[in-house]
Design a protein around this motif. Structure first.
Motif, short mmCIF file in Angstrom:
data_model
loop_
_atom_site.label_atom_id
_atom_site.label_comp_id
_atom_site.label_asym_id
_atom_site.label_seq_id
_atom_site.Cartn_x
_atom_site.Cartn_y
_atom_site.Cartn_z
N HIS A 63 23.50 48.47 -16.54
CA HIS A 63 22.58 47.60 -17.05
C HIS A 63 21.61 48.26 -17.83
N TRP B 85 17.66 42.66 -22.32
CA TRP B 85 18.87 43.37 -21.33
C TRP B 85 20.09 43.44 -22.24
N VAL C 130 17.91 47.88 -19.45
CA VAL C 130 16.60 46.91 -19.32
C VAL C 130 15.40 47.45 -20.18
N ARG D 237 24.15 45.73 -21.86
CA ARG D 237 25.02 46.16 -20.89
C ARG D 237 25.85 47.43 -21.72
N SER E 138 22.36 44.47 -8.81
CA SER E 138 22.50 43.43 -9.57
C SER E 138 21.41 43.04 -10.71
N ARG E 139 21.84 42.20 -11.53
CA ARG E 139 20.69 42.03 -12.62
C ARG E 139 19.54 41.59 -11.85
N ASN F 251 25.45 48.91 -12.26
CA ASN F 251 25.89 47.72 -12.30
C ASN F 251 26.81 47.47 -11.01
#
Length: 231
Positions: free
Chosen positions: A208, A172, A210, A174, A154-155, A134
């Motif tokens: 992150h 998603w 995902v 974290r 970044s996301r 991140n």
């Protein structure tokens, strides 16, 4: 620049690396609770996390990019790790049901060719799970952490990168809310940091996570004005 596989292996032997592995793997298991009978590929340096899936999966293979080198894995057993160029993975089309990328995107020489290869070897109903640093976190700023090497995301950047490669983000998460410090008390209480951080500073997580599905259709392109008939 990506760290060498041997350096990544050394990090995961340290107390900080072991804490990072526990916190990230906890989230991975929440996203993939059932992998029985599945074929799993780990790309980048995913071996610290793959062992937790070996008891249930039909097959688990680790693939490391040429620029990082490869380590023998798993130790004391038949070798399941391979070295390959990012743009030419040595696997048939649609071979894997699940693909896990850890320490793979941030150090890639070219994201698009790599993700096209990942798309090719993923089954039509398969799932891709990416762990990426991140940009807003302390973990992306500290060199003692492997998440501080290469390109953080970044996301929005990560989502755009996946969609451009025909992946659809579905879930998603974290992880790594604890700061990347070597304090013994902090390393023991990583789970508590995860709970507090998820509530109080969710945007500062170290990584992150995902999960994405494979899209079989390219997005339609809007016709440009130059393509319209002219009077």
């Amino acid at each position: 620049m990506q760290l060498a596989a041997a350096d990544l292996a050394d990090f995961y032997e340290t107390p900080l690396g072991q804490m990072a592995r526990r916190m990230i793997f906890r989230r991975l298991r929440q996203i993939w609770p059932h992998v029985r009978g599945q074929r799993i590929l780990g790309f980048g340096f995913a071996v610290p996390y793959l062992r937790g899936f070996m008891a249930d999966a039909e097959r688990v293979v680790a693939c490391m990019p040429a620029q990082t080198g490869v380590i023998a894995w798993p130790p004391g057993a038949a070798r399941l790790a391979a070295l390959a160029p990012e743009d030419a993975l040595p696997f048939p089309d649609a071979m894997f049901d699940r693909i896990l990328i850890v320490h793979g995107l941030e150090g890639a020489e070219a994201l698009r060719p790599l993700l096209r290869q990942i798309w090719r070897v993923l089954a039509p109903e398969g799932r891709l799970l990416v762990v990426a640093p991140n940009r807003a976190s302390l973990w992306a700023q500290v060199e003692r952490s492997p998440f501080g090497h290469g390109r953080p995301f970044s996301r929005g950047e990560l989502e755009a990168t996946l969609r451009a490669a025909l992946f659809v983000p579905e879930c998603w998460e974290r992880a790594l809310f604890a700061p990347p410090l070597l304090a013994r008390a902090l390393l023991r209480n990583g789970t508590g940091w995860e709970r507090v951080g998820a509530r109080c500073w969710p945007g500062l997580a170290g990584v992150h996570l995902v999960e994405a599905s494979k899209s079989l259709y390219a997005p339609a392109l809007a016709a440009s004005s130059a393509a319209r008939p002219q009077r």
